[in-house]
Design a protein around this motif. Sequence first.
Motif, PDB file in Angstrom:
ATOM      1  N   PHE A  53       5.297  15.236   6.395  1.00 37.87           N
ATOM      2  CA  PHE A  53       4.483  14.063   6.732  1.00 37.87           C
ATOM      3  C   PHE A  53       3.234  14.045   5.855  1.00 37.87           C
ATOM      4  O   PHE A  53       2.583  15.065   5.642  1.00 37.87           O
ATOM      5  CB  PHE A  53       4.152  13.990   8.230  1.00 37.87           C
ATOM      6  CG  PHE A  53       3.460  15.191   8.806  1.00 37.87           C
ATOM      7  CD1 PHE A  53       4.155  16.380   9.029  1.00 37.87           C
ATOM      8  CD2 PHE A  53       2.109  15.142   9.134  1.00 37.87           C
ATOM      9  CE1 PHE A  53       3.503  17.485   9.571  1.00 37.87           C
ATOM     10  CE2 PHE A  53       1.461  16.247   9.672  1.00 37.87           C
ATOM     11  CZ  PHE A  53       2.169  17.426   9.896  1.00 37.87           C
ATOM     12  N   ALA A  80       4.905  13.897  14.365  1.00 41.35           N
ATOM     13  CA  ALA A  80       5.893  14.715  13.640  1.00 41.35           C
ATOM     14  C   ALA A  80       6.444  15.809  14.549  1.00 41.35           C
ATOM     15  O   ALA A  80       7.653  16.081  14.557  1.00 41.35           O
ATOM     16  CB  ALA A  80       5.257  15.304  12.395  1.00 41.35           C
ATOM     17  N   ILE A 133       6.755   9.678   6.782  1.00 42.31           N
ATOM     18  CA  ILE A 133       7.296  10.832   7.515  1.00 42.31           C
ATOM     19  C   ILE A 133       8.783  10.919   7.162  1.00 42.31           C
ATOM     20  O   ILE A 133       9.498   9.927   7.267  1.00 42.31           O
ATOM     21  CB  ILE A 133       7.148  10.661   9.043  1.00 42.31           C
ATOM     22  CG1 ILE A 133       5.676  10.385   9.397  1.00 42.31           C
ATOM     23  CG2 ILE A 133       7.671  11.891   9.778  1.00 42.31           C
ATOM     24  CD1 ILE A 133       5.467  10.013  10.854  1.00 42.31           C
ATOM     25  N   ASP A 136      -0.603  12.110  11.619  1.00 43.71           N
ATOM     26  CA  ASP A 136       0.738  11.974  12.197  1.00 43.71           C
ATOM     27  C   ASP A 136       1.303  13.298  12.710  1.00 43.71           C
ATOM     28  O   ASP A 136       2.497  13.394  13.004  1.00 43.71           O
ATOM     29  CB  ASP A 136       1.708  11.380  11.153  1.00 43.71           C
ATOM     30  CG  ASP A 136       1.367   9.944  10.802  1.00 43.71           C
ATOM     31  OD1 ASP A 136       0.820   9.246  11.676  1.00 43.71           O
ATOM     32  OD2 ASP A 136       1.642   9.523   9.669  1.00 43.71           O
ATOM     33  N   LYS A 137       0.424  14.302  12.849  1.00 45.73           N
ATOM     34  CA  LYS A 137       0.936  15.631  13.222  1.00 45.73           C
ATOM     35  C   LYS A 137       1.638  15.629  14.594  1.00 45.73           C
ATOM     36  O   LYS A 137       2.741  16.162  14.729  1.00 45.73           O
ATOM     37  CB  LYS A 137      -0.217  16.638  13.226  1.00 45.73           C
ATOM     38  CG  LYS A 137       0.268  18.046  13.379  1.00 45.73           C
ATOM     39  CD  LYS A 137      -0.806  19.051  13.191  1.00 45.73           C
ATOM     40  CE  LYS A 137      -0.169  20.422  13.404  1.00 45.73           C
ATOM     41  NZ  LYS A 137      -1.126  21.460  13.544  1.00 45.73           N
ATOM     42  N   ILE A 152      10.423  18.604   8.660  1.00 42.34           N
ATOM     43  CA  ILE A 152       9.758  17.297   8.581  1.00 42.34           C
ATOM     44  C   ILE A 152       8.580  17.376   7.606  1.00 42.34           C
ATOM     45  O   ILE A 152       7.748  18.278   7.694  1.00 42.34           O
ATOM     46  CB  ILE A 152       9.241  16.843   9.961  1.00 42.34           C
ATOM     47  CG1 ILE A 152      10.419  16.757  10.926  1.00 42.34           C
ATOM     48  CG2 ILE A 152       8.506  15.518   9.865  1.00 42.34           C
ATOM     49  CD1 ILE A 152      10.131  16.066  12.232  1.00 42.34           C
TER      50      ILE A 152
END
Length: 318
Positions: A278, A287, A242, A283-284, A276
């Motif tokens: 990623f 993030a 990220i 990992d949404k 951002i």
Amino acid sequence: MKKPKALILFSGGLDSRLAVKLMQDQDIEIETIFFKLPFGGGCCNNFECVLNYAQMQGVKLNVIDCTKSPYFEKYLDVITNPKFGTGTSINPCKDCKIFMFKISKEFMKKIKADFIVTGEVIGQRPMSQLKRYLALTEKESGLEGLILRPLSAKLLPETIPEKQGLVDRNKLLAIEGRHRKAQITLAKKYNIKYPLPTGGCLLCEKSYAPKLKDLLNKNNGIKHEDIQLLSLGRHFRKSGKIIIGKNESQNNQLIELNKILNHNILIKKDSPGPTIIFENIKDKDLANKMQEVFSTNNLESRKQFDKYKINQGFAFCP
Ligand code: SF4
């Protein structure tokens, strides 16, 4: 009678500029070869400056672009598996030199040059410019006796072009060490403008090594844009990498790089805040939370986020 011809490894720095002048003084035909390296290198990372000097001196500049396939992959292999170890950081200077010499050797044959010239000075760089390392890189690249280092030549064994009378050894120099007084005096004599030496190669920076190792260990099919990402933003790793932009300029660069990398991306459109990137869709949520936290200067929410990071067990890549 045909003039002798030399291929000069040209970094753009003062030493290789002087090497050009010393060969021109001996009426030797010259072509130069410049290696555009993925992590920078040499003294001058400004390609325009390198090109300008070559044009001003009327010498042909050949560019080997190691930020692109197939050289990029070959260069990454040198970084990943250095045969002769690294310097104080992740810099495999001897293998890097051998890599460049091997390519130069093929190029020398292609352009029908008689020998190779470098601006190397004995003892200037501890990792690769000690006498024994100069001999090692020469042997490993199959160029024994064919590399002339005009700035230090009188302190080194006679090379083949000197023995053959293509080059006059009496006109070569005996410079050694890290101080640059002799080179600066010569620059004045020849009226050469030159860039100040910079850090140049990111591989020599200790703070850069963990980020690069993390990338090399965890990602396959690395592109040059992945390398460029390493110099931008804050880096974290959870399910994947990220990366958070630190300012508007970095946000814009992340957007541009991601057009090629095609990772997941969050862009703040209606109010200021970080872009951002990623890698893993898992990992949404994280993030989104990061974007919210890094959009404010609220120290309390940063502190809460630091606790959240630790509880979530995700690492900051330095
Ligand atoms: S510092 Fe070492 S690794 Fe970096 S470009 Fe120069 S020789 Fe290669």
